[in-house]
Design a protein around this motif. Sequence first.
Motif, PDB file in Angstrom:
ATOM      1  N   MET A   1     -82.750  76.058 -19.538  1.00 28.12           N
ATOM      2  CA  MET A   1     -81.558  75.660 -20.285  1.00 28.12           C
ATOM      3  C   MET A   1     -80.707  74.747 -19.401  1.00 28.12           C
ATOM      4  O   MET A   1     -80.026  75.230 -18.504  1.00 28.12           O
ATOM      5  CB  MET A   1     -80.741  76.885 -20.688  1.00 28.12           C
ATOM      6  CG  MET A   1     -81.528  77.951 -21.414  1.00 28.12           C
ATOM      7  SD  MET A   1     -81.916  77.448 -23.079  1.00 28.12           S
ATOM      8  CE  MET A   1     -82.530  78.983 -23.741  1.00 28.12           C
ATOM      9  N   GLN A   2     -80.787  73.453 -19.608  1.00 33.17           N
ATOM     10  CA  GLN A   2     -80.034  72.529 -18.774  1.00 33.17           C
ATOM     11  C   GLN A   2     -78.575  72.408 -19.233  1.00 33.17           C
ATOM     12  O   GLN A   2     -78.264  72.613 -20.406  1.00 33.17           O
ATOM     13  CB  GLN A   2     -80.659  71.139 -18.822  1.00 33.17           C
ATOM     14  CG  GLN A   2     -82.042  71.048 -18.221  1.00 33.17           C
ATOM     15  CD  GLN A   2     -82.577  69.631 -18.278  1.00 33.17           C
ATOM     16  OE1 GLN A   2     -82.116  68.804 -19.049  1.00 33.17           O
ATOM     17  NE2 GLN A   2     -83.562  69.340 -17.459  1.00 33.17           N
ATOM     18  N   SER A   3     -77.713  72.069 -18.297  1.00 31.07           N
ATOM     19  CA  SER A   3     -76.318  71.753 -18.640  1.00 31.07           C
ATOM     20  C   SER A   3     -76.023  70.282 -18.367  1.00 31.07           C
ATOM     21  O   SER A   3     -74.861  69.878 -18.336  1.00 31.07           O
ATOM     22  CB  SER A   3     -75.356  72.635 -17.831  1.00 31.07           C
ATOM     23  OG  SER A   3     -75.595  72.503 -16.434  1.00 31.07           O
ATOM     24  N   TRP A   4     -77.075  69.492 -18.183  1.00 33.02           N
ATOM     25  CA  TRP A   4     -76.955  68.061 -17.882  1.00 33.02           C
ATOM     26  C   TRP A   4     -76.181  67.358 -19.007  1.00 33.02           C
ATOM     27  O   TRP A   4     -76.542  67.412 -20.167  1.00 33.02           O
ATOM     28  CB  TRP A   4     -78.356  67.468 -17.744  1.00 33.02           C
ATOM     29  CG  TRP A   4     -78.396  66.019 -17.346  1.00 33.02           C
ATOM     30  CD1 TRP A   4     -77.466  65.343 -16.618  1.00 33.02           C
ATOM     31  CD2 TRP A   4     -79.439  65.092 -17.631  1.00 33.02           C
ATOM     32  NE1 TRP A   4     -77.870  64.044 -16.430  1.00 33.02           N
ATOM     33  CE2 TRP A   4     -79.074  63.855 -17.052  1.00 33.02           C
ATOM     34  CE3 TRP A   4     -80.644  65.173 -18.317  1.00 33.02           C
ATOM     35  CZ2 TRP A   4     -79.871  62.721 -17.135  1.00 33.02           C
ATOM     36  CZ3 TRP A   4     -81.445  64.055 -18.401  1.00 33.02           C
ATOM     37  CH2 TRP A   4     -81.060  62.838 -17.815  1.00 33.02           C
TER      38      TRP A   4
ATOM     39  N   ILE B   1     -80.313  72.858 -31.074  1.00 28.95           N
ATOM     40  CA  ILE B   1     -81.725  72.546 -30.852  1.00 28.95           C
ATOM     41  C   ILE B   1     -82.006  71.171 -31.478  1.00 28.95           C
ATOM     42  O   ILE B   1     -81.634  70.165 -30.900  1.00 28.95           O
ATOM     43  CB  ILE B   1     -82.668  73.643 -31.390  1.00 28.95           C
ATOM     44  CG1 ILE B   1     -82.264  75.017 -30.817  1.00 28.95           C
ATOM     45  CG2 ILE B   1     -84.114  73.329 -30.972  1.00 28.95           C
ATOM     46  CD1 ILE B   1     -83.166  76.141 -31.250  1.00 28.95           C
ATOM     47  N   SER B   2     -82.573  71.126 -32.669  1.00 29.50           N
ATOM     48  CA  SER B   2     -82.901  69.824 -33.255  1.00 29.50           C
ATOM     49  C   SER B   2     -82.011  69.470 -34.437  1.00 29.50           C
ATOM     50  O   SER B   2     -82.187  68.414 -35.042  1.00 29.50           O
ATOM     51  CB  SER B   2     -84.371  69.825 -33.714  1.00 29.50           C
ATOM     52  OG  SER B   2     -84.590  70.839 -34.678  1.00 29.50           O
ATOM     53  N   GLU B   3     -81.073  70.333 -34.764  1.00 32.64           N
ATOM     54  CA  GLU B   3     -80.234  70.112 -35.940  1.00 32.64           C
ATOM     55  C   GLU B   3     -78.896  69.517 -35.538  1.00 32.64           C
ATOM     56  O   GLU B   3     -78.148  70.096 -34.764  1.00 32.64           O
ATOM     57  CB  GLU B   3     -80.005  71.435 -36.679  1.00 32.64           C
ATOM     58  CG  GLU B   3     -79.441  71.285 -38.079  1.00 32.64           C
ATOM     59  CD  GLU B   3     -80.457  70.730 -39.066  1.00 32.64           C
ATOM     60  OE1 GLU B   3     -80.809  69.543 -38.930  1.00 32.64           O
ATOM     61  OE2 GLU B   3     -80.898  71.473 -39.951  1.00 32.64           O
ATOM     62  N   SER B   4     -78.585  68.343 -36.065  1.00 28.92           N
ATOM     63  CA  SER B   4     -77.336  67.664 -35.727  1.00 28.92           C
ATOM     64  C   SER B   4     -76.128  68.466 -36.208  1.00 28.92           C
ATOM     65  O   SER B   4     -76.186  69.147 -37.240  1.00 28.92           O
ATOM     66  CB  SER B   4     -77.320  66.274 -36.369  1.00 28.92           C
ATOM     67  OG  SER B   4     -76.035  65.700 -36.266  1.00 28.92           O
TER      68      SER B   4
ATOM     69  N   THR C   1     -86.871  73.845 -21.967  1.00 31.50           N
ATOM     70  CA  THR C   1     -88.065  73.180 -21.439  1.00 31.50           C
ATOM     71  C   THR C   1     -89.173  73.094 -22.482  1.00 31.50           C
ATOM     72  O   THR C   1     -90.157  72.365 -22.284  1.00 31.50           O
ATOM     73  CB  THR C   1     -88.582  73.919 -20.196  1.00 31.50           C
ATOM     74  OG1 THR C   1     -88.741  75.313 -20.509  1.00 31.50           O
ATOM     75  CG2 THR C   1     -87.619  73.779 -19.028  1.00 31.50           C
ATOM     76  N   SER C   2     -89.048  73.825 -23.590  1.00 29.50           N
ATOM     77  CA  SER C   2     -90.058  73.754 -24.651  1.00 29.50           C
ATOM     78  C   SER C   2     -89.673  72.768 -25.751  1.00 29.50           C
ATOM     79  O   SER C   2     -90.404  72.610 -26.735  1.00 29.50           O
ATOM     80  CB  SER C   2     -90.268  75.139 -25.272  1.00 29.50           C
ATOM     81  OG  SER C   2     -89.068  75.587 -25.875  1.00 29.50           O
ATOM     82  N   ASP C   3     -88.540  72.094 -25.585  1.00 29.99           N
ATOM     83  CA  ASP C   3     -88.014  71.201 -26.621  1.00 29.99           C
ATOM     84  C   ASP C   3     -88.405  69.749 -26.331  1.00 29.99           C
ATOM     85  O   ASP C   3     -88.523  69.341 -25.177  1.00 29.99           O
ATOM     86  CB  ASP C   3     -86.489  71.334 -26.656  1.00 29.99           C
ATOM     87  CG  ASP C   3     -85.842  70.383 -27.650  1.00 29.99           C
ATOM     88  OD1 ASP C   3     -86.417  70.199 -28.742  1.00 29.99           O
ATOM     89  OD2 ASP C   3     -84.764  69.834 -27.333  1.00 29.99           O
ATOM     90  N   ASP C   4     -88.577  68.984 -27.391  1.00 28.46           N
ATOM     91  CA  ASP C   4     -88.857  67.554 -27.276  1.00 28.46           C
ATOM     92  C   ASP C   4     -87.787  66.790 -28.058  1.00 28.46           C
ATOM     93  O   ASP C   4     -87.921  66.582 -29.272  1.00 28.46           O
ATOM     94  CB  ASP C   4     -90.243  67.232 -27.828  1.00 28.46           C
ATOM     95  CG  ASP C   4     -90.564  65.738 -27.762  1.00 28.46           C
ATOM     96  OD1 ASP C   4     -89.788  64.983 -27.134  1.00 28.46           O
ATOM     97  OD2 ASP C   4     -91.589  65.334 -28.352  1.00 28.46           O
TER      98      ASP C   4
END
Length: 307
Positions: free
Chosen positions: A1-4, A139-142, A205-208
């Motif tokens: 889980m990045q905080s970048w 995740i992928s939902e705006s 890390t599993s997200d694209d």
Amino acid sequence: MQSWGQEAAQIGSGHALNGQDFVFPSYREHGVALTREVDLVEVLRIFRGLQHGAWDPADHRFHLYTLVIGSHALHATGYAMAMAKDGMVATGDPERDGAVVAYFGDGATSQGDVAEALTFASVYDAPIVFFVQNNQYAISESATRQSRVPIADRGKGVGIPSVRVDGNDVLASHAVTRWALEHARSGQGPVLIEAFTYRRGAHTTSDDPTRYRSKAEEQAWAERDPIARLEAYLTASGELSDDYRAAVDAEAKALCERTRTTVRGWTRADTRGMFDHVYAEPHALVEAERAWFERYERSFTDTEVTR
């Protein structure tokens, strides 16, 4: 889980906390953890699957990470209500008065637990600051598909003073959080902050992220990176010396080296440890599950011996 990309919102708000305040993080608040003197290397024990929590919340006034989206908003609200009942709010004594900060993302505001927490906090004037890091994607939902109004307006709907702040501005994030905490500590009730920022990396890390956002969008937000922005500001104002810049770079490299060395030295944890500390006292169901799991693991050894 990045905080970048979310460093300004986290570091700015984290430095507004005092020793009596208590933080309930989700799972991305590494910057806040740093301001509470949690060893960032130890945080990785959670994500390596070695421990459920790698620090003592009481020592840092920083709760363990919560991976169940939004559930900790209720825990934080209950803790804040207890602080008020215990006389730790609105005494006028800066050494005693405290508040709670609950951090979560834009996606968590769609959870029922968060809605319930906002209602309880409002009705009971709980000394809590709900700090929403709107990084624009659950995740992928705006975020535009999660709410038709600014997320800050969620607080207004239940009578909580709310403010939207530039989450990529560390000074603004610090200022608004400092005001919100003073509001809560003085007994005036909860505040909701929406820090508008951007998750520069993947959700996990599993997200694209290339599947749901464009390179042009990522580049536009890269130009608004909070660290580069602060560096440019301090350089222009003559506040960032070459010596200090070199010292920070050296400290960062040392942390990277310690991280690599430490993590590579970790061994696999005993999987039976998952049954420890579930309850404070022995629990029959947990012990039965522990016994089943031990038999299950032994079955693999027995099979190998048979073969």
